[in-house]
Design a protein around this motif. Sequence first.
Motif, PDB file in Angstrom:
ATOM      1  N   LEU A 102       0.825  -1.208   0.000  1.00  0.00           N
ATOM      2  CA  LEU A 102       0.000   0.000   0.000  1.00  0.00           C
ATOM      3  C   LEU A 102       0.858   1.256   0.000  1.00  0.00           C
ATOM      4  O   LEU A 102       0.536   2.245  -0.665  1.00  0.00           O
ATOM      5  N   SER A 103       1.952   1.214   0.746  1.00  0.00           N
ATOM      6  CA  SER A 103       2.856   2.363   0.783  1.00  0.00           C
ATOM      7  C   SER A 103       3.476   2.625  -0.590  1.00  0.00           C
ATOM      8  O   SER A 103       3.558   3.767  -1.046  1.00  0.00           O
ATOM      9  N   ASP A 104       3.891   1.552  -1.256  1.00  0.00           N
ATOM     10  CA  ASP A 104       4.486   1.701  -2.589  1.00  0.00           C
ATOM     11  C   ASP A 104       3.461   2.204  -3.596  1.00  0.00           C
ATOM     12  O   ASP A 104       3.773   3.063  -4.439  1.00  0.00           O
ATOM     13  N   GLU A 105       2.238   1.688  -3.522  1.00  0.00           N
ATOM     14  CA  GLU A 105       1.199   2.131  -4.452  1.00  0.00           C
ATOM     15  C   GLU A 105       0.850   3.597  -4.237  1.00  0.00           C
ATOM     16  O   GLU A 105       0.465   4.290  -5.188  1.00  0.00           O
ATOM     17  N   GLY A 106       1.018   4.084  -3.003  1.00  0.00           N
ATOM     18  CA  GLY A 106       0.770   5.489  -2.710  1.00  0.00           C
ATOM     19  C   GLY A 106       1.998   6.355  -2.859  1.00  0.00           C
ATOM     20  O   GLY A 106       1.964   7.558  -2.563  1.00  0.00           O
ATOM     21  N   HIS A 107       3.131   5.745  -3.316  1.00  0.00           N
ATOM     22  CA  HIS A 107       4.391   6.446  -3.560  1.00  0.00           C
ATOM     23  C   HIS A 107       5.013   7.029  -2.300  1.00  0.00           C
ATOM     24  O   HIS A 107       5.781   7.992  -2.366  1.00  0.00           O
ATOM     25  N   GLN A 108       4.690   6.440  -1.103  1.00  0.00           N
ATOM     26  CA  GLN A 108       5.358   6.872   0.117  1.00  0.00           C
ATOM     27  C   GLN A 108       6.682   6.123   0.300  1.00  0.00           C
ATOM     28  O   GLN A 108       7.661   6.680   0.777  1.00  0.00           O
ATOM     29  N   HIS A 109       6.679   4.826  -0.019  1.00  0.00           N
ATOM     30  CA  HIS A 109       7.871   3.977   0.043  1.00  0.00           C
ATOM     31  C   HIS A 109       8.498   3.950   1.432  1.00  0.00           C
ATOM     32  O   HIS A 109       9.707   3.799   1.579  1.00  0.00           O
ATOM     33  N   VAL A 110       7.669   4.099   2.457  1.00  0.00           N
ATOM     34  CA  VAL A 110       8.153   3.981   3.826  1.00  0.00           C
ATOM     35  C   VAL A 110       7.005   3.457   4.676  1.00  0.00           C
ATOM     36  O   VAL A 110       5.836   3.784   4.427  1.00  0.00           O
ATOM     37  N   VAL A 111       7.313   2.605   5.651  1.00  0.00           N
ATOM     38  CA  VAL A 111       6.284   2.084   6.549  1.00  0.00           C
ATOM     39  C   VAL A 111       6.663   2.419   7.980  1.00  0.00           C
ATOM     40  O   VAL A 111       7.841   2.560   8.313  1.00  0.00           O
ATOM     41  N   TYR A 112       5.646   2.537   8.825  1.00  0.00           N
ATOM     42  CA  TYR A 112       5.862   2.886  10.229  1.00  0.00           C
ATOM     43  C   TYR A 112       4.626   2.470  11.005  1.00  0.00           C
ATOM     44  O   TYR A 112       3.586   2.101  10.423  1.00  0.00           O
ATOM     45  N   THR A 113       4.729   2.503  12.318  1.00  0.00           N
ATOM     46  CA  THR A 113       3.571   2.241  13.170  1.00  0.00           C
ATOM     47  C   THR A 113       3.414   3.368  14.187  1.00  0.00           C
ATOM     48  O   THR A 113       4.421   3.901  14.669  1.00  0.00           O
ATOM     49  N   PRO A 114       2.182   3.738  14.527  1.00  0.00           N
ATOM     50  CA  PRO A 114       0.956   3.284  13.875  1.00  0.00           C
ATOM     51  C   PRO A 114       0.746   4.018  12.551  1.00  0.00           C
ATOM     52  O   PRO A 114       1.026   5.220  12.448  1.00  0.00           O
ATOM     53  N   GLU A 115       0.254   3.292  11.560  1.00  0.00           N
ATOM     54  CA  GLU A 115      -0.065   3.881  10.258  1.00  0.00           C
ATOM     55  C   GLU A 115      -1.475   3.458   9.886  1.00  0.00           C
ATOM     56  O   GLU A 115      -1.856   2.303  10.079  1.00  0.00           O
ATOM     57  N   VAL A 116      -2.240   4.402   9.324  1.00  0.00           N
ATOM     58  CA  VAL A 116      -3.640   4.153   8.989  1.00  0.00           C
ATOM     59  C   VAL A 116      -3.848   4.358   7.490  1.00  0.00           C
ATOM     60  O   VAL A 116      -3.377   5.346   6.911  1.00  0.00           O
ATOM     61  N   PHE A 117      -4.547   3.393   6.885  1.00  0.00           N
ATOM     62  CA  PHE A 117      -4.991   3.512   5.497  1.00  0.00           C
ATOM     63  C   PHE A 117      -6.504   3.443   5.475  1.00  0.00           C
ATOM     64  O   PHE A 117      -7.114   2.638   6.188  1.00  0.00           O
ATOM     65  N   ILE A 118      -7.119   4.292   4.659  1.00  0.00           N
ATOM     66  CA  ILE A 118      -8.559   4.272   4.460  1.00  0.00           C
ATOM     67  C   ILE A 118      -8.824   3.958   2.992  1.00  0.00           C
ATOM     68  O   ILE A 118      -8.419   4.711   2.107  1.00  0.00           O
ATOM     69  N   ASP A 119      -9.470   2.833   2.755  1.00  0.00           N
ATOM     70  CA  ASP A 119      -9.734   2.340   1.400  1.00  0.00           C
ATOM     71  C   ASP A 119      -8.464   2.310   0.558  1.00  0.00           C
ATOM     72  O   ASP A 119      -8.463   2.659  -0.625  1.00  0.00           O
ATOM     73  N   GLY A 120      -7.361   1.894   1.192  1.00  0.00           N
ATOM     74  CA  GLY A 120      -6.107   1.717   0.477  1.00  0.00           C
ATOM     75  C   GLY A 120      -5.253   2.958   0.349  1.00  0.00           C
ATOM     76  O   GLY A 120      -4.182   2.914  -0.258  1.00  0.00           O
ATOM     77  N   ARG A 121      -5.687   4.061   0.954  1.00  0.00           N
ATOM     78  CA  ARG A 121      -4.940   5.321   0.871  1.00  0.00           C
ATOM     79  C   ARG A 121      -4.469   5.727   2.266  1.00  0.00           C
ATOM     80  O   ARG A 121      -5.256   5.734   3.217  1.00  0.00           O
ATOM     81  N   GLU A 122      -3.206   6.097   2.383  1.00  0.00           N
ATOM     82  CA  GLU A 122      -2.676   6.506   3.680  1.00  0.00           C
ATOM     83  C   GLU A 122      -3.359   7.786   4.154  1.00  0.00           C
ATOM     84  O   GLU A 122      -3.587   8.720   3.381  1.00  0.00           O
ATOM     85  N   MET A 123      -3.669   7.832   5.470  1.00  0.00           N
ATOM     86  CA  MET A 123      -4.200   9.044   6.085  1.00  0.00           C
ATOM     87  C   MET A 123      -3.372   9.347   7.314  1.00  0.00           C
ATOM     88  O   MET A 123      -3.517   8.717   8.355  1.00  0.00           O
ATOM     89  N   ARG A 124      -2.478  10.315   7.185  1.00  0.00           N
ATOM     90  CA  ARG A 124      -1.575  10.640   8.286  1.00  0.00           C
ATOM     91  C   ARG A 124      -2.265  11.417   9.397  1.00  0.00           C
ATOM     92  O   ARG A 124      -1.846  11.339  10.554  1.00  0.00           O
ATOM     93  N   ASP A 125      -3.295  12.157   9.065  1.00  0.00           N
ATOM     94  CA  ASP A 125      -3.985  12.950  10.090  1.00  0.00           C
ATOM     95  C   ASP A 125      -5.277  12.262  10.523  1.00  0.00           C
ATOM     96  O   ASP A 125      -6.305  12.896  10.732  1.00  0.00           O
ATOM     97  N   TRP A 126      -5.199  10.946  10.697  1.00  0.00           N
ATOM     98  CA  TRP A 126      -6.386  10.170  11.070  1.00  0.00           C
ATOM     99  C   TRP A 126      -6.938  10.552  12.445  1.00  0.00           C
ATOM    100  O   TRP A 126      -8.118  10.333  12.729  1.00  0.00           O
ATOM    101  N   SER A 127      -6.113  11.111  13.318  1.00  0.00           N
ATOM    102  CA  SER A 127      -6.584  11.503  14.651  1.00  0.00           C
ATOM    103  C   SER A 127      -7.300  12.855  14.647  1.00  0.00           C
ATOM    104  O   SER A 127      -7.823  13.279  15.683  1.00  0.00           O
TER     105      SER A 127
END
Length: 259
Positions: A102-127
Motif C-alpha cells: 500500500l505504501s508503494d502504491e501510494g508512492h510513500q515507500h516507507v512504513v511505520y507504526t501506527p499507520e492508517v490507510f482508508i480504502d487503500g490510501r494513507e491518512m496521516r492525520d487520522w486523529s
Amino acid sequence: MRFISFLSACTALIACTVGSTGANAGTTCSVNSPAHRVALVELYTSEGCSSCPPADHWLSALDHARSANTVVPLALHVDYWDSLGWKDRFAQATFTARQRQLSDEGHQHVVYTPEVFIDGREMRDWSDDARFVATIQQLNAEASPVDIHVETHPTQAGRMTFDVSFQSSAKPADNLLAYAVVYENRLDSAVKAGENAGVTLHHDRVVRQWIGPVALANGHAAIAGDSLGGSAQSGVVAFAEDRKTGEVLQVADLLPCTN
C-alpha cells in the motif's frame, strides 16, 4: 486520541437463521454490502511499539461507536518490531507485506507504526476528527460497483466455516481482487519486554486469518474458509480492491454471530 463523535452506536445489520438440527446444528449468519461504498480502515500496529497503544484504543473506540454500513476497522499487527525485545503474537509477515504494498502504491515507500490507510490510501492525520469524518462521509456518498455477500456457519465448538461471494459491475471487472479475513475482539497481552514492558494491552478487530488476493473472473469471485474462530468475539470481513491502484471499492463486515 479523541473520540469520533459523529458515529452513533449502532448494531450492524445481520441476518440470522436457525440451521438444521443435528451434530453440526447452529446459526447461519449473513450480511450483504450496501449500494454505497463502505470505508475500510486498516491500522498497522505492533505490541512492540510504544506509540501504538493510543492508536489501538482509537480503533476500539471507532468500532464501538460506528454506525452500520459506514466504516469497517481492522488491526493488522506487523512483524518488523519483533526483533526489538518483544514478539507480537498477532503479527504476521503477510500484514507487513501488505503495508509495504500500500505504501508503494501510494508512492510513500516507507512504513511505520501506527499507520492508517482508508480504502487503500494513507491518512496521516487520522486523529483529526473533522478530517476523518469528512473522508468517511465522502466515501459513503459514492456508489460501489461491487456487491459482497458473507455467510458464516458454526460447525463445532471453537470453529466456523465461511463463504464469501463477490459480484462486480466495474469495467473491466477482471481488474479487481477479492479478500476475506477473520478478526477477533477482546484480546489482551501482558507485555514483558520491549517498549511496552509492564503494560497490559487490549485489542479489538485483530486480523487472525487472511485469504487473498483472489482475482475476479467475469465479474465474479468466491472465497470459502475454515477458521478457529466461531466464538462470540470472531467475525469475518470481505473486501474488493482495484488491482492496479490498491483502492478498496467495497467492504462487508459480518459481526460475531453465535447461538
